[in-house]
Design a protein around this motif. Structure first.
Motif: not given
Ligand code: BTN
Length: 242
Positions: A14-29, A41-50
């Motif tokens: 996936t690009s980032s599981t943060m985005e996947d989680a946000a999409k799941l919430i939008d779908c009611g999970v 492929t685009a894991g996100q860290g704090r303060h905009g780091r990867s």
């Protein structure tokens, strides 16, 4: 990956599981679920780091939670999640990690896990990355990051660690819901060598500060006794030992 008591959404990449989680919430999970992946492929860290996410080597997971707490207590949730990661690692590997305020999980001077907390609607996304079976870290990270395998000299079962982590995340959130923030503040202060008496540098809104850490305030922020004696509350960013 299977985790008792949680709905698991696991992907090979996936690009980032943060985005996947946000999409799941939008779908009611909206709670009791987790999004994870073998590779980001685009894991996100704090303060905009990867976040370095070597395929199949680490745990890359975002828990979807709806804790029954005041949202003003999100900084405390961050501390609670650090305690949860520390305990899961201890149970599975016998490695006693340190916690660098607010929520870096350390083996000695090197980071082994990181936590990224984000609100999405009425849910909270707790993104957790643990360096588990990396044989080595990339050259640019090797001075500041390590893995459980590098520390212990053996590989670990990531599914076992995930199951344990899901348990400890739930346990610490329930402790916060039931007993409020005091036990979390007390435990964090016990479990972190950074909370008191540690010489550190901090990037503060008023500029770069240096001083000695001097405990947590009731919101989970960190007191710093500056070199000239002034006590300053650090609300954001992180600390570096000096
Ligand atoms: C930090 O900078 O310390 C936070 C790192 C958080 C990394 C995890 S890996 C799973 C989740 N997905 C992301 O893109 N980031 C978090």
């Amino acid at each position: 990956m299977t985790v008792p008591g949680w709905q698991v959404y696991w992907q090979a990449q996936t690009s980032s599981t943060m985005e996947d989680a946000a999409k799941l919430i939008d779908c009611g999970v909206v709670r009791d679920a987790l999004a994870g992946a073998e590779e980001q492929t685009a894991g996100q860290g704090r303060h905009g780091r990867s976040w370095h996410s070597e395929p199949g080597a680490g745990l890359y997971v975002s828990f979807i939670l709806q804790p029954r707490i005041d949202l003003a207590e999100v900084p405390i949730i961050t501390l609670a999640l650090g305690l949860a990661v520390q305990e899961a690692i201890l149970r599975v590997s016998d490695i006693a990690c340190d916690l660098r305020w607010p929520n870096d999980v350390m083996i000695g001077a090197r980071k082994v896990a990181g936590i990224l907390v984000r609100l999405h609607g009425a849910s909270l996304i707790a993104g957790i990355g643990i360096n588990v079976n990396h044989a080595a870290m990339p050259a640019e990270l090797s001075a500041m990051a390590t893995s459980l395998r590098m520390a212990a000299g053996r590989v670990f079962d990531r599914n076992e660690l995930l199951a344990r982590l899901a348990q400890t995340v739930r346990a610490f959130v329930e402790l916060l819901e039931a007993d409020g923030k005091e036990p979390i503040l007390r435990l964090f202060a016990q479990q972190s060598s950074y909370v008191r008496g540690r010489r550190v540098a901090v990037d503060h809104e008023s500029g770069a500060l240096r001083g000695t850490t001097d405990g947590l305030d009731p919101s989970g922020f960190l007191w710093l006794r500056e070199e000239h004696g002034k006590r300053t509350l650090v609300r954001a960013g992180g600390v570096r030992p000096i």
